[in-house]
Design an enzyme around this catalytic site. Structure first.
Site, PDB file in Angstrom:
ATOM      1  N   PRO A   1       0.829  -1.206   0.000  1.00  0.00           N
ATOM      2  CA  PRO A   1       0.000   0.000   0.000  1.00  0.00           C
ATOM      3  C   PRO A   1       0.866   1.259   0.000  1.00  0.00           C
ATOM      4  O   PRO A   1       1.828   1.365   0.756  1.00  0.00           O
ATOM      5  CB  PRO A   1      -0.794  -0.127   1.308  1.00  0.00           C
ATOM      6  CG  PRO A   1      -0.829  -1.597   1.575  1.00  0.00           C
ATOM      7  CD  PRO A   1       0.495  -2.123   1.096  1.00  0.00           C
ATOM      8  N   GLU A   2       0.524   2.199  -0.877  1.00  0.00           N
ATOM      9  CA  GLU A   2       1.295   3.429  -1.012  1.00  0.00           C
ATOM     10  C   GLU A   2       0.485   4.603  -0.468  1.00  0.00           C
ATOM     11  O   GLU A   2      -0.556   4.417   0.161  1.00  0.00           O
ATOM     12  CB  GLU A   2       1.681   3.624  -2.484  1.00  0.00           C
ATOM     13  CG  GLU A   2       2.478   2.448  -3.016  1.00  0.00           C
ATOM     14  CD  GLU A   2       2.884   2.575  -4.479  1.00  0.00           C
ATOM     15  OE1 GLU A   2       2.946   3.710  -5.001  1.00  0.00           O
ATOM     16  OE2 GLU A   2       3.135   1.538  -5.116  1.00  0.00           O
TER      17      GLU A   2
ATOM     18  N   LYS B   1       3.628   6.208   3.992  1.00  0.00           N
ATOM     19  CA  LYS B   1       3.119   4.859   4.174  1.00  0.00           C
ATOM     20  C   LYS B   1       2.827   4.539   5.637  1.00  0.00           C
ATOM     21  O   LYS B   1       2.378   3.437   5.949  1.00  0.00           O
ATOM     22  CB  LYS B   1       4.120   3.843   3.609  1.00  0.00           C
ATOM     23  CG  LYS B   1       4.346   3.991   2.105  1.00  0.00           C
ATOM     24  CD  LYS B   1       5.370   2.986   1.604  1.00  0.00           C
ATOM     25  CE  LYS B   1       5.653   3.181   0.117  1.00  0.00           C
ATOM     26  NZ  LYS B   1       6.647   2.212  -0.391  1.00  0.00           N
TER      27      LYS B   1
ATOM     28  N   TYR C   1      -5.367 -14.202  10.416  1.00  0.00           N
ATOM     29  CA  TYR C   1      -4.106 -13.459  10.534  1.00  0.00           C
ATOM     30  C   TYR C   1      -4.264 -12.116  11.247  1.00  0.00           C
ATOM     31  O   TYR C   1      -3.483 -11.194  11.021  1.00  0.00           O
ATOM     32  CB  TYR C   1      -3.476 -13.247   9.147  1.00  0.00           C
ATOM     33  CG  TYR C   1      -3.415 -14.488   8.310  1.00  0.00           C
ATOM     34  CD1 TYR C   1      -2.638 -15.582   8.708  1.00  0.00           C
ATOM     35  CD2 TYR C   1      -4.144 -14.605   7.128  1.00  0.00           C
ATOM     36  CE1 TYR C   1      -2.585 -16.747   7.946  1.00  0.00           C
ATOM     37  CE2 TYR C   1      -4.090 -15.762   6.360  1.00  0.00           C
ATOM     38  CZ  TYR C   1      -3.320 -16.820   6.775  1.00  0.00           C
ATOM     39  OH  TYR C   1      -3.272 -17.972   6.019  1.00  0.00           O
TER      40      TYR C   1
ATOM     41  N   ARG D   1       1.638 -11.921   6.036  1.00  0.00           N
ATOM     42  CA  ARG D   1       3.068 -12.071   5.737  1.00  0.00           C
ATOM     43  C   ARG D   1       3.977 -11.532   6.832  1.00  0.00           C
ATOM     44  O   ARG D   1       5.184 -11.654   6.760  1.00  0.00           O
ATOM     45  CB  ARG D   1       3.381 -11.383   4.406  1.00  0.00           C
ATOM     46  CG  ARG D   1       2.638 -12.013   3.233  1.00  0.00           C
ATOM     47  CD  ARG D   1       3.063 -11.389   1.923  1.00  0.00           C
ATOM     48  NE  ARG D   1       4.467 -11.632   1.652  1.00  0.00           N
ATOM     49  CZ  ARG D   1       5.126 -11.083   0.641  1.00  0.00           C
ATOM     50  NH1 ARG D   1       4.504 -10.256  -0.172  1.00  0.00           N
ATOM     51  NH2 ARG D   1       6.406 -11.349   0.453  1.00  0.00           N
TER      52      ARG D   1
ATOM     53  N   LYS E   1      21.938  14.543  -5.103  1.00  0.00           N
ATOM     54  CA  LYS E   1      22.080  13.094  -5.235  1.00  0.00           C
ATOM     55  C   LYS E   1      22.303  12.676  -6.686  1.00  0.00           C
ATOM     56  O   LYS E   1      21.689  13.227  -7.593  1.00  0.00           O
ATOM     57  CB  LYS E   1      20.828  12.392  -4.679  1.00  0.00           C
ATOM     58  CG  LYS E   1      20.608  12.629  -3.196  1.00  0.00           C
ATOM     59  CD  LYS E   1      19.358  11.945  -2.695  1.00  0.00           C
ATOM     60  CE  LYS E   1      19.171  12.173  -1.199  1.00  0.00           C
ATOM     61  NZ  LYS E   1      20.183  11.487  -0.393  1.00  0.00           N
TER      62      LYS E   1
ATOM     63  N   ASN F   1       6.010   1.945  -5.912  1.00  0.00           N
ATOM     64  CA  ASN F   1       6.329   1.560  -7.288  1.00  0.00           C
ATOM     65  C   ASN F   1       5.351   2.098  -8.322  1.00  0.00           C
ATOM     66  O   ASN F   1       5.738   2.720  -9.304  1.00  0.00           O
ATOM     67  CB  ASN F   1       6.419   0.039  -7.380  1.00  0.00           C
ATOM     68  CG  ASN F   1       7.271  -0.398  -8.550  1.00  0.00           C
ATOM     69  OD1 ASN F   1       8.285   0.224  -8.857  1.00  0.00           O
ATOM     70  ND2 ASN F   1       6.865  -1.464  -9.217  1.00  0.00           N
TER      71      ASN F   1
END
Length: 369
Positions: A2-3, A62, A108, A129, A176, A195
């Site tokens: 999740p973003e 996040k 879970y 997970r 950078k 992503n």
């Protein structure tokens, strides 16, 4: 994972269903990773939440949190596959027809919340997970972002819109020399971009993901700044519901990679290519995203298959190898190790750079039957 947009969605539902209500019942199952890795135990969490009123909710990239009527407060991160379910509320950013998804309490679960109002609200934090993180931050509510882990992360382009301006971006890029996609994914630089959002931003900015950040021209930086705020504001404006994303977005056409008879192209015919940048598969449209400066070397084409655009998103367990396959793999490794010199490897952080082992999972936000 999740973003920013998906986290905005769950904060919306927390505010709608939990804020202003007292938690009459709290249950937590201890997990040495989800709780323990960040110095909290299930018992401590349960004690801290029991009987408290949820007075607010917030987000930085996040990460998200629930502010309580008194400290400490719960600060959370979903990792790759965590989520907060609210019973009888459509909180998920994708839809599933699995019977198990209707169970309560859900599988879970890490903690369960129940409110004291007459029509009680029930919520559950789930994570199959175990890459999520749940911690307690003991400070006044308005100082949460001054504490770990939020203080180590960059500004949120929505919450901190005034900070993430052209001047800030110009300075950040100039300091950078890394692929621009990698810079956007680094949460220490800017919070919340993952992503799919990174790819969408670079597509709209017409910038190639491999190009070094310090080679971008002034006009490109302006385009990048505009694209960051456009993609973020548009996606959170529809609560991360991809069915409501504009049809011309790359997101709508990127998910058929690796599938037979699927054209990796936009409706106008522009081809979508896939590269590995910053350790992640990146979708790029070469006809639009030109290389105008130095680029990172040794970028390998990613061959990991993805689900077709019209399929339902699934969280699929990694395929188990048979005993013969494992034995064959180990034999190959022993042979290879004799032929090659060992190389140093860097270890990704638990929370921000873990590459998903799941394949065949569509990075879509909401899928209807």
């Amino acid at each position: 994972m999740p973003e920013l947009a998906e986290i905005h969605r769950i904060v919306h539902f927390i505010r709608e269903h939990l804020v202003g209500k007292t938690l009459s019942k709290v249950q937590a199952q201890h997990d040495d990773i989800v709780f323990g890795k960040v110095g909290t135990s299930a018992a401590e969490f349960q004690k801290a939440m029991q009987g408290k009123k949820v007075v607010g909710a917030g987000q930085q990239g996040k990460y998200f949190w629930m502010t309580m009527s008194s400290p400490p407060h719960a600060v959370m991160h979903f990792g790759m596959a965590g989520w907060l379910k609210i019973r009888d509320a459509d909180t998920y950013y994708y839809r599933s027809d699995k019977p198990g998804d209707e169970e309560w309490p859900p599988k879970y679960w890490k903690f369960l919340l129940e409110t004291s109002d007459e029509v009680k609200t029930e919520a559950a934090f789930v994570d199959a997970r175990r890459l999520a993180r749940i911690r307690l931050v003991d400070c006044p509510a308005d100082e949460i972002r001054s504490h770990t882990p939020l203080k180590e992360n960059g500004p949120d382009p929505v919450t901190d819109k005034d900070i993430v301006n052209e001047s800030w971006l110009t300075e950040k890029l100039g300091k950078k020399k890394v692929p621009i996609k990698a810079l956007l994914l680094d949460q220490a630089n800017i919070s919340g971009i993952g992503n799919w959002m990174g790819d969408e931003i670079l597509y709209h900015a017409k910038i190639h993901p491999e190009q070094y950040s310090n080679t971008l021209k002034e006009e490109q930086i302006k385009e990048l700044h505009t694209a960051i705020h456009y993609v973020c504001s548009t996606s959170i404006g529809v609560l991360a519901d991809s069915e409501k994303f504009p049809e011309h977005w790359l997101f709508k056409h990127r998910w058929g990679k690796g599938k037979k008879n699927h054209l990796n192209a936009l409706p106008n015919g522009d081809k979508i290519s896939f590269l590995t940048v910053g350790g992640r598969t990146s979708a790029v449209v070469p006809a639009v995203q030109k290389k105008t400066g130095a680029v990172a070397k040794d970028i390998e084409e990613d061959a990991t298959p993805s689900t077709p655009a019209n399929s339902k998103r699934r969280r699929v367990a990694p395929k188990k190898e048979s005993e013969s396959e494992v034995e064959e793999s180990q034999t190959k490794k022993r042979v290879t190790s004799k032929q090659k010199k060992p190389v140093m490897k860097t270890e990704d952080s638990d929370e921000e750079k873990t590459k998903p082992a799941v394949v065949g999972r569509r990075r879509s936000t909401r899928i209807t039957k």
